[in-house]
Design an enzyme around this catalytic site. Structure first.
Site, PDB file in Angstrom:
ATOM      1  N   GLU A  74       0.546  -1.622  -0.194  1.00  0.00           N
ATOM      2  CA  GLU A  74       0.426  -0.075   0.019  1.00  0.00           C
ATOM      3  C   GLU A  74       1.174   1.628  -0.271  1.00  0.00           C
ATOM      4  OE1 GLU A  74      -3.054   0.397  -0.420  1.00  0.00           O
ATOM      5  OE2 GLU A  74      -3.762  -1.608  -0.229  1.00  0.00           O
ATOM      6  N   ASP A 110       6.256  -5.712  -1.632  1.00  0.00           N
ATOM      7  CA  ASP A 110       6.046  -6.749  -2.955  1.00  0.00           C
ATOM      8  C   ASP A 110       5.776  -8.268  -1.820  1.00  0.00           C
ATOM      9  OD1 ASP A 110       4.828  -7.824  -4.991  1.00  0.00           O
ATOM     10  OD2 ASP A 110       7.273  -7.912  -5.789  1.00  0.00           O
ATOM     11  N   ALA A 139      -4.418  -9.179  -4.783  1.00  0.00           N
ATOM     12  CA  ALA A 139      -5.600  -8.779  -6.461  1.00  0.00           C
ATOM     13  C   ALA A 139      -4.841  -8.376  -7.113  1.00  0.00           C
ATOM     14  CB  ALA A 139      -6.644  -8.905  -5.725  1.00  0.00           C
ATOM     15  N   TYR A 234     -15.256 -13.908 -17.715  1.00  0.00           N
ATOM     16  CA  TYR A 234     -14.500 -14.150 -16.879  1.00  0.00           C
ATOM     17  C   TYR A 234     -14.433 -15.740 -16.724  1.00  0.00           C
ATOM     18  CZ  TYR A 234     -13.244 -13.885 -11.555  1.00  0.00           C
ATOM     19  OH  TYR A 234     -12.440 -14.170 -10.362  1.00  0.00           O
ATOM     20  N   LEU A 272     -18.576  -8.841  -5.157  1.00  0.00           N
ATOM     21  CA  LEU A 272     -19.219  -8.207  -4.355  1.00  0.00           C
ATOM     22  C   LEU A 272     -18.104  -7.050  -5.225  1.00  0.00           C
ATOM     23  CD1 LEU A 272     -18.589  -9.154  -0.997  1.00  0.00           C
ATOM     24  CD2 LEU A 272     -19.715  -9.109  -2.046  1.00  0.00           C
ATOM     25  N   VAL A 273     -18.533  -5.571  -4.710  1.00  0.00           N
ATOM     26  CA  VAL A 273     -17.651  -4.251  -5.072  1.00  0.00           C
ATOM     27  C   VAL A 273     -16.411  -4.079  -4.842  1.00  0.00           C
ATOM     28  CG1 VAL A 273     -18.121  -1.373  -5.608  1.00  0.00           C
ATOM     29  CG2 VAL A 273     -20.319  -2.882  -5.599  1.00  0.00           C
TER      30      VAL A 273
END
Length: 395
Positions: A74, A110, A139, A234, A272-273
């Site tokens: 992050e 990483d 992800a 997908y 899901l969002v």
């Protein structure tokens, strides 16, 4: 500083520390409301700062009082510039965990690299000795392979033929057709390298070699299947090949864990969002219609509800129920025939004009901005927020 949302395509380039903290506190409150349950005690979550990974960390810590180590990549804050949402999520999680005297430390870097694996191993050795659960929830769209140094990039493409269908720009509400050209063999290979099971196996092998896995150890990775409506882009597309590889790797890892009676599982979760799903063409429109149906049926779940049900009703039962491919299915409510029939019918009706009535685009958009700490009901966005919010365990 006053922090406002700034968007670029399917991402938000700013995040709100107070809004992110409220989201985390709400998830913690949900888990606390369910009471202490049987679950893990020493947990490593790889990809711990958002989505299912964050929900897994919260569920472990506040559901069964587990010690947790989170690994993620992050962006930290700088003066006048916000951190990424996952940074603020983790800061809030650690703060709340420490209030309850729960062990919680994090590593920012990483996760694909050997260096971060070794740093994590050293921390587990120093503080926890052994762990009984590893959640693998990365992800990332890119991966630099630790063995050859090559940088691979995943793609979201169909395989074989081009694919044309509806999608929605969730910022404007415009429903339009989109055509996606098919991926090449190189696209498939690259996507499998980034999002398949290789790195999961490398993590487990490294932890096992260091003797950090307890007897009856479990490891869990997350996948998605979805309906026929989305399968071309997908499950039968490049990303689907990566998920196939991930799911096969569970059997390989389980074989390697025999001596400690360990098991590797893949959980198939609901749509899901998330930051990832927002990037996939067709999926935002599908989720908008799905949410409308599932809310009407009383079946809607967010990340935290999904993961609580996964832990409480699947992963820590004496006999873990799986499908014939050995996968845990927590997408069962989404894939109910009655739900999918309604979504398919609404799909045919979906236009720019009809979507506000037949779908839940407002719910989708709100959840998207919630990911970054915006549009949270209890937050006053006219007040200044401290963009320099720190994660307690990271210097």
């Amino acid at each position: 500083m006053i922090i406002e949302p700034r968007t670029r395509g399917f991402i938000c380039t700013t995040a709100h520390p107070v809004g992110c903290a409220e989201n985390v506190k709400n998830q913690i409150a949900y888990i606390k409301s369910k009471g202490t349950v049987v679950g893990p005690k020493k947990v490593l979550v790889i990809g711990a700062s958002t989505g299912f990974g964050l929900a897994s960390r919260i569920t472990s810590a506040f559901g069964s009082n587990a010690a947790t180590i989170g690994v993620f990549f992050e962006k930290p804050p700088a003066v006048g510039k916000t951190a990424s949402s996952g940074w603020y999520n983790t800061a809030a999680f650690e703060t709340e965990a420490h209030k309850k005297n729960l062990y919680a430390k994090s590593i920012n870097g990483d996760a694909f690299s050997n260096e971060i694996k070794q740093e994590t191993i050293a921390l587990i050795k120093q503080d926890l000795g052994q762990i009984d659960l590893v959640i693998y929830s990365l992800a990332s769209p890119v991966r630099t392979h630790p063995e050859n140094g090559v940088r691979y990039k995943s793609t979201l493409k169909p395989i074989g033929d081009s694919y044309t269908n509806k999608t929605v720009d969730f910022h404007t509400g415009e429903v339009k057709e989109i055509t996606i050209e098919p991926g090449t063999e190189e696209d498939i290979e690259n996507t499998v390298t980034v999002m398949g099971g290789d790195d999961w196996q490398l993590w487990i092998n490294a932890l096992m070699k260091a003797d950090l896995l307890s007897e009856n150890f479990k490891t869990l990775a997350y996948s998605y299947i979805g309906p026929k409506l989305t399968e071309a882009v997908y499950r039968k597309g490049t990303i689907g090949r990566a998920k196939d590889d991930l799911e096969k790797m569970a059997f390989t890892i389980t074989d390697a864990l025999k001596d400690i009676n360990g098991k590797a599982y893949v959980s198939v979760n609901k749509a899901l969002v998330t930051q990832s799903s927002s990037a996939i063409p067709v999926i935002p429109l599908y989720i908008s219609l799905l949410y409308k149906v599932m809310k009407a049926e009383g079946l809607q779940e967010g990340c935290i509800e999904q993961i609580h049900r996964l832990f409480n009703e699947r992963l820590y039962l004496d006999g873990i129920p799986t499908d014939k491919e050995g996968r845990i299915r927590i997408d069962d409510w989404e894939m109910k025939a009655s739900v999918q029939e309604q979504v398919a019918e609404l799909w045919q009706q979906a236009t720019t004009e009809t979507l506000p009535e037949i779908g839940d685009l407002e719910g989708y958009t709100t959840e998207f901005f919630n990911l970054f700490g915006f549009k949270v009901d209890t937050v006053d966005y006219t007040k200044e927020a401290n963009e320099m919010t720190a994660i307690p365990s990271i210097a």
